[in-house]
Design an enzyme around this catalytic site. Structure first.
Site, mmCIF file in Angstrom:
data_model
loop_
_atom_site.group_PDB
_atom_site.id
_atom_site.type_symbol
_atom_site.label_atom_id
_atom_site.label_comp_id
_atom_site.label_asym_id
_atom_site.label_seq_id
_atom_site.Cartn_x
_atom_site.Cartn_y
_atom_site.Cartn_z
ATOM 1 N N THR A 190 4.358 1.941 1.974
ATOM 2 C CA THR A 190 5.761 2.506 1.698
ATOM 3 C C THR A 190 6.420 3.487 2.483
ATOM 4 O OG1 THR A 190 4.945 1.291 -0.844
ATOM 5 C CG2 THR A 190 6.649 2.828 -0.203
ATOM 6 N N GLY A 223 0.396 -1.254 -0.167
ATOM 7 C CA GLY A 223 0.102 -0.431 -0.337
ATOM 8 C C GLY A 223 0.593 1.100 -0.118
ATOM 9 N N CYS A 224 0.600 2.282 -0.134
ATOM 10 C CA CYS A 224 0.556 3.580 -0.588
ATOM 11 C C CYS A 224 1.645 4.466 0.962
ATOM 12 C CB CYS A 224 -0.110 4.902 -1.292
ATOM 13 S SG CYS A 224 -1.574 4.743 -0.655
ATOM 14 N N TYR A 225 0.796 4.377 2.201
ATOM 15 C CA TYR A 225 0.819 4.368 3.393
ATOM 16 C C TYR A 225 2.215 3.450 3.493
ATOM 17 C CZ TYR A 225 -3.041 7.678 3.274
ATOM 18 O OH TYR A 225 -4.017 8.860 3.639
#
Lengths: 344, 344, 344, 344
Positions: free
Chosen positions: B152, B148-150
């Site tokens: 990462t 996921g972006c968060y």
């Protein structure tokens, strides 16, 4: 390998040019200058270029001493004209992204830019760097005057009509909207986010500097004088220009679509949109494309509406400068310029 | 040439992936699917990809029939897990940009995603696709769960401290801010510009789906359970994540800077900022970089502040997926990913 | 009728104050000053006040000569302290919207504001103008130090917990986000729209001037020293603050909700949100409200999350100043402050 | 006390109307309806109205049963016309903020709105609610058709020229730009922040619904048919309209300035800017003002440029509706409408 130098590489245009040139496989950026940042590393001032760029800013004067194949000026208006002759005589090619060599008429220059014309003898040899208009001349040029952002969007939007003689040149109207990066990176109150966000405004009504530049080129294409009303606006966004143009034309909707289609079918960077579709600025963001559509009303008394959109910092400045450089050095015109836009 | 297909190429993540893959010299995109846009051309739906992309959307089902080297899923959570086994058995590699293979614990999956776990037998073989953590395993993987972006931004920000055992894992706080593209492209009132512009809000307090993903990976790195508070926020911008992390650490400012410096010195996409500098989201826009800084206060009672920023759609999704693909196919990890950010 | 004057009425705080005062039925604005705009009409500089305001800017010095009931300072830090004594001695009341009278400790002042403390003898008599904390003292005050914007949001968010002794004061964390108007109206590159839009960044990590102000007031409420980590950020919007606070508390979710409910039930401008709802900055835009929510996790090891939002220019500056003025002059506290927010 | 009800009080127009009416000293809002939110409290759906508004949404049908002095329709086009006759017959006054009673010609209505005309017998009695044009008729009206946002800005900008017969009505051009709240609050992909922010686009070229409305009113003023080209655009902001108008006029710059000055000198909400100044949308945000400037070029061959700006939700919708209500009930026209704009 082309040795390139950028005079004034801290403003938005200069930094965008640097971004494009460091990704260009046949270019080595040998020097970047800034009188305010000399001594600083590029990556300290513009962290988004970490780690691609490992250069320190030098002064303009130091840059002028450096041998290189091409010098780009991304300086305020009135700077390049004082230094270009020496560079040209030394054999460098020069691309000026400011206005110094755009206007043929020194009197108009002085009226709109408020300063005397330097090196008028070089004006004749400067080629107006709109490849879609002057490709062959650019290939041979030593000095290129890179067009303004509004003129690029406008001229590409009207070019087929003017060449075809299919438009009333006595009442052209260009209502243009730009992102605020077009106003540059100098600290000034009207450019503050608290002033400019959630706001929309016109400026320079009946008196913007790009009006004589546009008129000059349109007249040259038309082979006669033109009467142009040009109204620029600032939209609350960073990048992008949309020019909405009103022109009374003498051909039908189908003929107009066909005219534009044929005119631009071999152009890599001009994208004629399908009939009925509307180009948005975000579709060009970060790319060298100009997207155009033409809308002819059912009522012949109303003008056609032509929409033309570019990224003001790319096709309107730095990308077009690279396109010109590619031509001047015999490279593929699209080299290092084919990336798609970054929209969302 | 790698034959790539993207399932779900109309949302922001899928389109961004398409943008990156069409510029990748060793990839041919052979199919893109969308159940809502099947039959339409990509360029009609996403004009910014004109004229780079000459593909029509097909249905997901049609895509699954197509032979290809790698299939990317840019679909809603819970889609990939139903189709991945067949693709893997056929020999394709799969990279899932959704959450289906991120969480090891099926019960946690079901609690946070509200649906039963499909193909649990493949969970074991899915590699968590954070190259800076699992590079060797990714090289050998047939199935990669793209983070996921968060997670990462957060994991890269805390990784050196956790590996060094230099942090109190019982009271980690992550206050994260994301651009609104992280919420996807589905039409919903809170995502309207009239709602989201000029607004800032928290959401998912104490219950966001990325919290268990982050905790799982941090615990694995730490070799022990961790206690994490994760608060996501939506900032009025399109792209970018800044995670502000609070961690009580046991080393000095100089040691911390040195620890991070050494940890990341060979990483192409993790950029440790010089001591005292502050990474901004715009410095990563459109690029695959993660920029990190660590700030240790003078008072030992206060936590260190770690800042980590990425473009949520690139290093937080599509760029990282390409980075994983590069590893899985033995290419240079940075292939087609080295462009600088597009900041202004 | 209260005769009011504003020293420094060109910046965002001063202009907002002017907007509120001209709509106040018991106030006549008799003078506004600006050293840069003296001689200009207010409506030429701030056309949004046309035609409500028919005043010309005068110099600060000219304003100091004018008799009036109350003088507001909306000047840079370090200005008011040089002029306040004379005004007070003449019998005017003074409300300083800058920091000059906020910090009790002259050494802390000098450390954070980099200038020597003037008129220390008046510090003792200055009342910290947070009505929800110091209402009675404000009623009697001749000199009010209007709180900073971040301190207002933070203190109101933590006040009930601190008064109740229900929180670990040794590890308070405040992660605050502000619109860019908080940085003022001076032309500076980082505040340009091209820099700040589509960007998110932290600043002043471990060293912001509002940290000692917050700590001083929290310690006073708690009756003991506190350990605070305060991290401000700039969000790409004009107005609004959201403070996300992390506090390890000793009471349950229900008790916390009840504590806040009771604490604020008679406050006109503090709006405790129903359990589970999340305040957004836009819900306070242009209004004097502070909206608060408290979120206690299921796991007792994690801190409670308290969210507090205000309009930084209203409850965080000009509105609070009017609220203080209302108290100082025996008016209804809500006079001219009850308008709802302007959200969309 | 005026008993007011709002049909459709969840969209931007209806909520803005509610904001204005709850602050109106002579109005009591007795009912608000929403078919999707019926049963919910207003403050749960629109927290910015906490605690001013203590009302629950009811259904449209329930609202129609309620006795009241005035009913506002802030519903989609085609709703009001089915319910207005019954309300009027019962003695309520009605102000429709949608388009149902704006167009005189039922055929044009059906062409542009794609639905049959209901209650044509009431069309004759509906007064077009532009007070600056129809003040006396509005005072007597039982049914008012509140003008569209673009028509309001445009008509006020051209009115003096048309009345004076000083303009070529055969080639009027209106290039208008609106914030995105004009498109309403329905969830739709093009209105998402990720689509609309950092973007600028035209829409409805040669076919927008407001074109026949504008033409109808301009023709009525001019006493002859007009030829109008109207191009609307969406700017990346929430509120505000700027109409840039091009008109070939027969009077000088000084005469034009004087003409407008005299025409509007007694109008409370139309603010003619001093010659040479340029109105910005932010100068009207949240207020009921329309600011206008006229710019006549030195060259008599080019058209005059008229700029007109309003807040589309206030003077372009809810504020104008309140202004009409004030007139219909014999109140001061400016009651509850005199607040200044909220710009920064």
């Amino acid at each position: 390998m082309i040795q390139a130098a950028i005079v004034g590489a801290t403003g938005y245009t200069g930094v965008e040019l640097l971004r494009l040139l460091v990704a260009h496989p046949q270019v080595e950026v040998v020097a970047v200058s800034s009188d305010t940042q000399a001594g600083q590393s590029v990556s300290a001032v513009h962290p988004h270029l970490r780690p691609s760029v490992d250069l320190d800013y030098i002064t303009h004067e130091a840059l002028y001493e450096q041998a290189c194949s091409v010098v780009f000026f991304a300086t305020p208006n009135g700077t390049a004209m004082h230094h270009v002759p020496a560079l040209l005589e030394r054999g460098s090619k020069v691309i000026d992204l400011a206005a110094d060599f755009r206007l043929r008429d020194a009197a108009v220059w002085e009226q709109y830019y408020g300063m005397p014309r330097a090196c008028p003898e070089w004006l004749e040899q400067a080629v107006y760097g709109l490849p879609e208009l002057n490709r062959d001349a650019i290939r041979e040029a030593q000095l290129v005057a890179n067009p303004g952002c509004y003129p690029t969007a406008t001229i590409l939007g009207l070019l087929p009509l003017l060449e075809a003689g299919a438009v009333d040149v006595e009442r052209l109207i260009v209502d243009a909207k730009s992102g605020i990066s077009g106003a540059g990176r100098s600290a000034s109150t009207p450019l503050l986010m608290s002033e400019a966000a959630e706001n929309f405004r016109a400026y320079g009504v009946h008196q913007h500097r790009h009006a004589p530049e546009i008129s000059q080129v349109l007249a040259q294409i038309a082979g006669q004088g033109v009467s142009l009303t040009f109204t620029p606006h600032v939209a609350p966004m960073i990048r992008g220009i949309l020019a909405t143009m009103y022109a009374w034309i003498t051909i039908s909707a189908e003929e107009a679509q066909e005219l534009y289609q044929q005119h631009y079918e071999n152009e890599a960077f001009v994208d004629l949109m399908p009939a009925g579709s509307l180009p948005e600025t975000k579709s060009t963001r970060g790319s060298n494309f100009c997207r155009i559509s033409i809308h002819v009303g059912a009522d012949s008394k109303v003008p056609a509406v032509i929409l033309s959109t570019i990224d003001n910092l790319v096709k309107g400045a730095a990308g077009q400068a690279v396109q010109n450089m590619n031509l001047m050095f015999g490279l593929s015109e699209t080299e290092a310029l084919s990336q798609a836009a970054l929209p969302a």
